[in-house]
Write an enzyme that holds these catalytic residues in place. Structure first.
Site, short mmCIF file in Angstrom:
data_model
loop_
_atom_site.label_atom_id
_atom_site.label_comp_id
_atom_site.label_asym_id
_atom_site.label_seq_id
_atom_site.Cartn_x
_atom_site.Cartn_y
_atom_site.Cartn_z
N CYS A 107 1.52 14.71 10.55
CA CYS A 107 2.54 15.00 11.57
C CYS A 107 2.33 14.18 12.84
CB CYS A 107 2.57 16.49 11.88
SG CYS A 107 3.12 17.49 10.49
N HIS B 68 11.76 19.08 13.55
CA HIS B 68 10.52 18.39 13.21
C HIS B 68 10.67 17.53 11.95
CE1 HIS B 68 6.42 17.34 12.87
NE2 HIS B 68 5.98 18.37 12.17
#
Lengths: 399, 475
Positions: free
Chosen positions: A88, A344
């Site tokens: 991430c 996200h």
């Protein structure tokens, strides 16, 4: 410590797609959307791009592996294009690659672009993937909320805080981001919700409920970087510059060794300390004006506030409930809604954070604009608390 | 030279179905099925190998056995030795001989008798987790579980007489095309089994032992049908209790493991000097008479295990765990891990045996690595093997993950800190009603790590469970 790249790299153009369920576009189209906005912002033609770093984390559901599909999509003309992946934290990793290329003098103008097309997986959350044939023999297949949920119990145990009090502070984190997301035109989730709805949501991973978890989205974001000198040649006299960009990766200690109690993310602490040193910041509580942090889950943001040194140890719940990180607080966090509400798309998130800070520094943030923003911080976290990659970038104006 | 039982062990899964709840649920069918007592129900990640390994844990001892014999009618692999896997799971040396016995509920007693006659000191482990079909009485009558025995040239109970009889008598069968048990009429089974098989075998064993049936104080006889021992006892003028009936009542018919589990209860009840009769049934019978000289280690623990666990009253969960229904778990369940033989050859022994490594400064880690995780060491070195399976440990962090796929939600996992310094990210099993907590003491158990149903393969690793189980109570 090395001299660092403070003010050696300017951001002259940024772009970011609307995040969310982008049924209308593939990963290639999303990259083009972000890239086109960034080029227009910089006022240059794509032929000026001397090298590119493309970040996406899940190659099997994006444009595919290697940098080639991105080079095709953006029609970059035989320049070096590198694909990066660091879970991430991929978006900031792409920015770091482009910034280092410019700072080294190897490239005049470089592109960082991050993209993810999670809604093509069919999953409601992040897809399940192998951890490698060796690790698969023993490592549990926990979900992302499952890994980060463990911060909560460990944090409560360390600071002797009642779990219901902690849950209420976590709910405030999500409440605040929903408030901000409603003012963010490109955000995935644009609806303010009340605290009680957050507290009563079904559990995903104890004690994280549905609203403690960020949106899983499609999207792309891009940054064009160059030297301050070239920026001035392009007519940008006081560009946004990178004050620091640092990254810290676990070496296995949290999972396999030592007395780490699970209540913090040591890589965030390490990356932040290095970033503060690189940027010449001695008092982040006083110097940082806005933050965009990796709020994949509400408890993550709570712990990050301490790991970044913005709250004292054990004080984050109280600071959060006091509104310190609200839009009108001392150090607003997630003015654009954050991962929680802006969304996200894994490989794009680090650059989306930079996009918001960039716009705040240029006073282009519309309804979300804070006054007198001089320094903004982004924090991008990959992996799990016990096995992570943390990236911290600090942006400001050169003069 | 005598042949002896040195120690015994048993293992029952955590969950126990209350049969009356299940019988009530199925009452509308009008089908006859057991309605009393409890049925031990294995978790999704338990199979005969894991059950047998658990039963054998207390039998490891200071010196490895000469051989491991594994007996089951429901072993997962048909061309891969479960005994060989057990040798790795129990961290016995590769010089340990292995043998697998199957295709009969009598496999365990036959293996035990062969081991006793070999007089070399062996571990005999038996386990079953048999496939069942809803509506068939075996669904509630069977149970999942294991038992294991360690033999030796000295011990606590001596074999003083034995007999075997082979008779292709079909009281029930299972086959490749009918994997669930198909049973024939109970009175036919009882009359034939008692008259043609059990009585002659028991009498022959008693004759060899030089005792009369009245001298037998305790019996462990795996009955092919209820009432078999009662009929035998009448004919033999015996008042001895059959301890296998206690197992049937409280855990179910454990298949190949049934006579050995009952044997454990009989040994626990026996006083020094008393005689115990062990009888295994299936395509004939094995009968063994033992003289108990002293308390057999492990026997009393098997008694206690019958009364500990968690009651299972959710019928759909029971059906899911026993294959009675096939729940669509959604997209996350589509993921299959593919284990590679090359990787298993490299680190498979360390994972199934839970072997970590100790570095040159004494720190223990799992898994091993060329450069130790110890931050004061920076160059490759060879780590010394350290088995973590029996180390005490505590939970550092924990969650109940409801997003990740597991066939029996939630998926509990977290960091576990071992007293010897090792720290491992692990799955948790045998979930207490109140869930797991940071700081909780845990114990390691061998479980299935992954199932790849399309390739017909499983991998195994260890998972953490609470140190003890709650009492089942009467509720």
């Amino acid at each position: 410590m090395a001299a660092g790249i403070k003010d050696k790299v300017a951001i002259i153009g940024m772009g970011c797609t609307r995040f969310g369920e982008r049924w209308d576009k593939g990963a290639d189209g999303l990259m083009v959307e972000a890239f086109t906005e960034a080029l227009a912002d910089a006022g240059i033609e794509s032929a000026r791009i001397g090298a590119a770093w493309v970040g996406n984390a899940l190659d099997d559901i994006n444009v595919g592996n290697s940098a080639l599909p991105a080079a095709h999509a953006l029609r970059l003309d035989r320049v070096p294009v590198t694909r990066v992946e660091n879970m991430c934290a991929t978006g900031t990793e792409a920015l770091r690659g482009a910034a280092y290329a410019v700072a080294s003098g190897a490239v005049d103008i470089a592109l960082a672009v991050g993209v993810e097309k999670l809604k093509d997986t069919g999953y409601a959350g992040l897809p399940l993937r192998t951890k490698g044939v060796q690790n698969d023999l023993w490592m549990p297949y926990g979900s992302a909320p499952g890994t980060f949920a463990q911060l909560a119990g460990a944090y409560a145990a360390r600071h002797n805080i009642d779990s219901s009090d902690l849950k209420r502070a976590m709910a405030h984190v999500s409440w605040k981001s929903h408030q901000n997301g409603a003012k963010s035109p490109k955000a995935h989730l644009r609806k303010a919700i009340d605290i009680e709805k957050i507290l009563s949501a079904p559990l995903i991973a104890d004690p994280l409920g549905l609203f403690d978890c960020c949106g899983v989205s499609d999207g792309a974001a891009a940054a064009i970087v160059t030297t301050p000198e070239i920026a001035r040649e392009l007519g940008i006299d006081n560009p946004v510059t990178i004050k620091a960009v640092q990254l810290s990766a676990s070496n296995g200690n949290e999972m396999q060794y030592g007395d780490w109690d699970g209540s913090s993310v040591p890589n965030t602490q390490a990356a932040a300390q290095r970033a503060y040193a690189e940027a010449g910041i001695s008092d982040p509580k006083a110097d940082i004006d806005v933050t965009e942090v990796h709020d994949c889950f509400s408890i993550t943001e709570l712990v990050i506030m301490e790991d970044l040194g913005l709250s004292d140890a054990g004080r984050a719940p109280a600071d959060i409930l006091d509104g310190r990180y609200d839009a009108d607080g001392d150090i607003p966090c997630q003015l654009d809604g954050g991962l929680k509400c802006f969304g996200h798309p894994v490989g794009a998130s680090g650059l989306r954070m930079a996009y918001e800070v960039y716009n705040q520094l240029l006073e282009r943030a519309g309804d979300r604009q804070r006054a007198n923003v001089e320094l903004g911080l982004t924090h991008n976290l990959g992996g799990a608390p016990f096995n992570s990659v943390a990236a911290v970038a600090i942006l400001g104006r050169k003069d | 030279m005598g042949t002896w039982i040195k120690s015994i062990g048993g293992y029952l899964p955590y969950l126990r179905l209350d049969r009356k709840v299940a019988a009530r649920e199925l009452a509308w069918t009008g089908l006859s099925m057991p309605g009393k007592g409890l049925r031990a129900v294995a978790s999704w990640d338990e199979d005969p190998l894991t059950l047998a390994a658990e039963a054998s844990r207390t039998l490891i001892g200071k010196a490895p056995p000469a051989a491991v014999r594994f007996a089951s009618t429901s072993a997962y692999f048909t061309d891969r030795s479960q005994a060989a896997m057990m040798i790795d799971a129990l961290a016995f040396p590769r010089s340990t001989r292995s043998a697998d016995a199957a295709n009969s509920r009598r496999a365990a007693t036959t293996a035990l008798l062969d081991a006793l006659l070999a007089s070399s000191g062996e571990v005999i482990a038996a386990a079953d987790k048999r496939e069942v079909q809803p509506g068939n009485p075996s669904q509630l009558a069977f149970g999942d579980g294991a038992a294991a025995v360690r033999t030796g040239q000295a011990g606590c109970a001596e074999l003083v007489g034995y007999a075997s009889l082979t008779h292709d008598f079909i009281d029930r069968y299972a086959s490749q095309e009918h994997p669930t048990s198909y049973a024939y009429e109970e009175r036919f089974v009882r009359d034939t089994a008692v008259g043609e098989i059990l009585l002659p075998t028991i009498k022959a064993a008693c004759d060899m032992a030089g005792v009369t049936p009245e001298d037998i104080a305790h019996v462990a006889l795996a009955e092919p049908a209820s009432g078999c021992w009662a009929a035998c006892a009448r004919a033999l003028q015996s008042n001895a209790p059959n301890h296998c009936a206690t197992v049937t009542e409280n855990a179910g018919d454990l298949g190949a493991a049934h006579p050995l589990y009952g044997f454990g209860l009989a040994l626990a009840a026996a006083q020094p000097g008393e005689m115990v009769l062990l009888v295994g049934f299936g395509s004939g019978a094995d009968a063994m008479v033992f003289r108990v000289d002293e308390e057999v280690p492990g026997a009393s623990t098997m008694v206690q295990a019958l009364g500990k666990g968690q009651r299972l009253t959710n019928i759909s969960r029971f059906l899911s765990l026993t294959g009675g229904i096939d729940i669509d778990w959604g997209m996350r369940a589509e993921f299959n891990q593919k284990a590679q033989a090359t990787v298993l050859e490299r680190i498979g022994r360390d994972t199934i045996g839970f072997i970590g490594g100790r570095d040159s400064q004494g720190n223990v880690q799992f898994p091993k690595s060329d450069i130790p995780v110890n931050p004061s060491l920076h160059t490759p070195e060879t780590l010394e093997d350290v088995r973590l399976a029996d180390e005490s440990a505590q939970i550092v962090s924990i969650t109940a993950d409801r997003l990740n796929f597991t066939p029996d939600p939630p998926f509990d996992f977290g960091l576990v800190q071992f007293t010897n310094g090792a720290r491992v990210l692990m799955e948790m099993v045998d979930r207490p009603v109140t869930g797991f907590e940071v700081g909780q003491d845990v114990r390691m158990h061998l479980r299935i790590k992954s199932k790849n149903s399309s390739l017909g393969f499983r991998t195994y690793f260890w998972k953490a469970a609470p140190l003890d189980r709650p009492a089942l109570g009467d509720a």
